[in-house]
Design an enzyme around this catalytic site. Structure first.
Site, mmCIF file in Angstrom:
data_model
loop_
_atom_site.group_PDB
_atom_site.id
_atom_site.type_symbol
_atom_site.label_atom_id
_atom_site.label_comp_id
_atom_site.label_asym_id
_atom_site.label_seq_id
_atom_site.Cartn_x
_atom_site.Cartn_y
_atom_site.Cartn_z
ATOM 1 N N ILE A 128 33.565 28.509 47.343
ATOM 2 C CA ILE A 128 33.304 29.874 47.656
ATOM 3 C C ILE A 128 33.108 30.752 46.766
ATOM 4 C CG2 ILE A 128 34.791 29.594 50.100
ATOM 5 C CD1 ILE A 128 37.148 30.595 48.515
ATOM 6 N N GLY A 129 33.321 30.181 45.567
ATOM 7 C CA GLY A 129 33.168 31.066 44.384
ATOM 8 C C GLY A 129 32.768 30.279 43.131
ATOM 9 N N GLY A 131 33.059 31.105 38.512
ATOM 10 C CA GLY A 131 33.246 31.877 37.480
ATOM 11 C C GLY A 131 32.586 31.213 36.184
ATOM 12 N N TYR A 133 34.978 30.205 33.983
ATOM 13 C CA TYR A 133 35.987 29.155 33.904
ATOM 14 C C TYR A 133 36.055 27.783 34.758
ATOM 15 C CZ TYR A 133 37.876 32.052 30.369
ATOM 16 O OH TYR A 133 38.075 33.068 29.279
ATOM 17 N N GLY A 134 35.289 27.985 35.870
ATOM 18 C CA GLY A 134 35.298 26.924 36.555
ATOM 19 C C GLY A 134 34.959 27.667 38.331
ATOM 20 N N VAL A 136 36.039 28.010 42.578
ATOM 21 C CA VAL A 136 37.026 28.418 43.568
ATOM 22 C C VAL A 136 36.644 27.537 44.826
ATOM 23 C CG1 VAL A 136 38.335 30.170 44.832
ATOM 24 C CG2 VAL A 136 37.554 30.467 42.402
ATOM 25 N N LYS A 149 41.652 27.098 42.928
ATOM 26 C CA LYS A 149 40.867 27.435 41.737
ATOM 27 C C LYS A 149 40.833 26.315 40.565
ATOM 28 C CE LYS A 149 40.652 31.444 39.724
ATOM 29 N NZ LYS A 149 41.169 32.730 39.104
ATOM 30 N N ASP A 236 41.437 43.166 33.549
ATOM 31 C CA ASP A 236 40.172 42.681 33.955
ATOM 32 C C ASP A 236 40.111 43.262 35.317
ATOM 33 O OD1 ASP A 236 37.596 41.804 34.014
ATOM 34 O OD2 ASP A 236 38.314 39.711 34.826
#
Length: 399
Positions: A128-129, A131, A133-134, A136, A149, A236
């Site tokens: 579903i996502g 980024g 770093y990896g 999700v 995650k 962030d």
């Protein structure tokens, strides 16, 4: 002749050619040739000697020929089943091949202990996502929908350190407006963080138009107030890190991979981190950061929301006239002049006609602490000597 003596028979006893093995090899490798034209000539009688095979050898050979195709099919099916079962076991048991290895894995688990027995197989996870770093994923845990995650170990190991930092902070934070984690686990060359699944993101225009933005921003301010009271700087804050529940009523602050404590080493608090569009001017690699960086990012997020609302056909003037002045005050270049998270929360409470009752002695000490840590651990010397903030030198207030 007795059957028990078949194994002791010699080739001569059954009148088999001494070149039997070579003949069988040739017959096995024979390729059917097309019939040759006879041109009316009679076929010549074969002069080759008829070869007799032992009855048992013939039966065994025919049996092997009949059984070969079925054995081949069974073996391929078994290989597929074996592969699937190994895949299931690797997903459900974290790569352990037996129960003893599982016990070792259970014994070595430390903080964030997670009951991964009820977690669905990884091949059923839905991404579903993604980024820096990896990825999700959305998965099932004992029938409950969760978000996972994943942090792959890269060459520098930054992904794993970010997820470990997230586990460290979120395991100590329990707040209705902060994402809740269920635990974490490691498998092979990856680390996984299991947390509650929140379907919507404030970055989406559709979600932004469906929520009550004033109440959502109040909830985000409430989560910042809670973090700052615990001495944690998120570093962030942005619309992408604000998730909203399925009923569009509750905001959840996510992604603590860059978070830091105000008691962290100076080198950590001077790192140039965060999203560039939301980054405060003091995040320059030479200035110690404090709560003020979250306030600036919060103001940049408010300003973006107001700009997006002005481009929509629906009239959101009742929202922008409240959020616009708040965004302006949060975006002050001097972190000392920015409001604290408590002052933001009180302002939004007053705008929504809600009574925010708190004890006066608690408020005074709390606001003083938030002001002191607006920029780096309340170090007055560092503030006065910083050439990027000349207004601080003229300030009479002692940090």
């Amino acid at each position: 002749m007795e059957l028990g003596g078949v194994r002791d028979m010699r080739i001569e006893d059954v009148d088999v050619d001494v070149e039997l093995e070579d003949a069988e090899l040739v017959e096995d490798n024979e390729v059917e040739q097309p019939p040759k034209k006879n041109d009316g000539a009679e076929p010549k009688p074969s002069t080759s000697r008829h070869r007799h095979h032992h009855p048992r050898q013939v039966v065994e050979r025919e049996g092997r020929e009949r059984a070969a195709p079925s054995e081949k099919r069974v073996s391929s099916k078994e290989r597929r089943e074996r592969k699937e079962s190994s895949s299931d076991s690797s997903n459900d048991t974290l790569g352990a091949s037996n129960f003893e290895e599982l016990r070792v894995l259970e014994h070595n688990r430390t903080i964030g202990e997670f009951d991964w027995w009820g977690l669905s197989s990884k091949r059923d996870w839905v991404r579903i996502g993604k980024g820096g770093y990896g990825c999700v994923y959305k998965a099932k845990w004992y029938g409950k929908t969760v978000a996972i995650k994943e942090a792959r170990v890269n060459s520098k190991g930054s992904a794993k350190r970010a997820l470990e930092r997230e586990v460290e902070h979120l395991s100590k934070i329990h707040h209705p407006n902060v994402i809740h984690i269920f635990g974490w686990f490691s498998r092979k060359n990856a680390m996984y963080l299991v947390m509650e699944y929140v379907p919507h993101c404030l970055r989406d225009d559709w979600t932004a138009s469906r929520v009550d933005m004033l109440r959502i921003m109040l909830q985000v301010a409430r989560s910042l107030f809670f973090l700052h009271r615990k001495g944690i700087v998120h570093r962030d804050i942005k619309t992408r890190n604000i998730c909203v529940t399925a009923d569009y009523k509750v905001a959840k602050l996510i992604d603590f991979g860059l978070a830091a404590s105000i008691h962290s080493p100076t080198k950590e608090l001077m790192r140039k981190v965060g999203t560039k569009k939301y980054r405060a001017p003091e995040v320059n690699g030479t200035t110690i950061q404090g709560f003020g960086v979250d306030i600036y990012s919060y103001g940049a997020m408010l300003l973006r929301i107001c700009n997006d609302f002005s481009d929509m056909s629906t009239d959101y003037s009742h929202v922008t006239k409240i959020l616009q002045p708040l965004a302006t005050s949060c975006l002050d270049p001097n972190p000392r002049n920015r409001p604290t998270s408590y002052e933001i929360l009180k302002y939004l409470h007053d705008c929504l006609h809600r009574n925010m009752s708190m004890k006066e002695p608690f408020i005074n000490s709390m606001v003083q602490e938030l002001k002191e840590n607006c920029l780096g651990l309340g170090r007055a010397v560092a503030l006065r000597e910083d050439p990027d903030f000349p207004q601080l030198k003229k300030s009479k207030t002692v940090l």
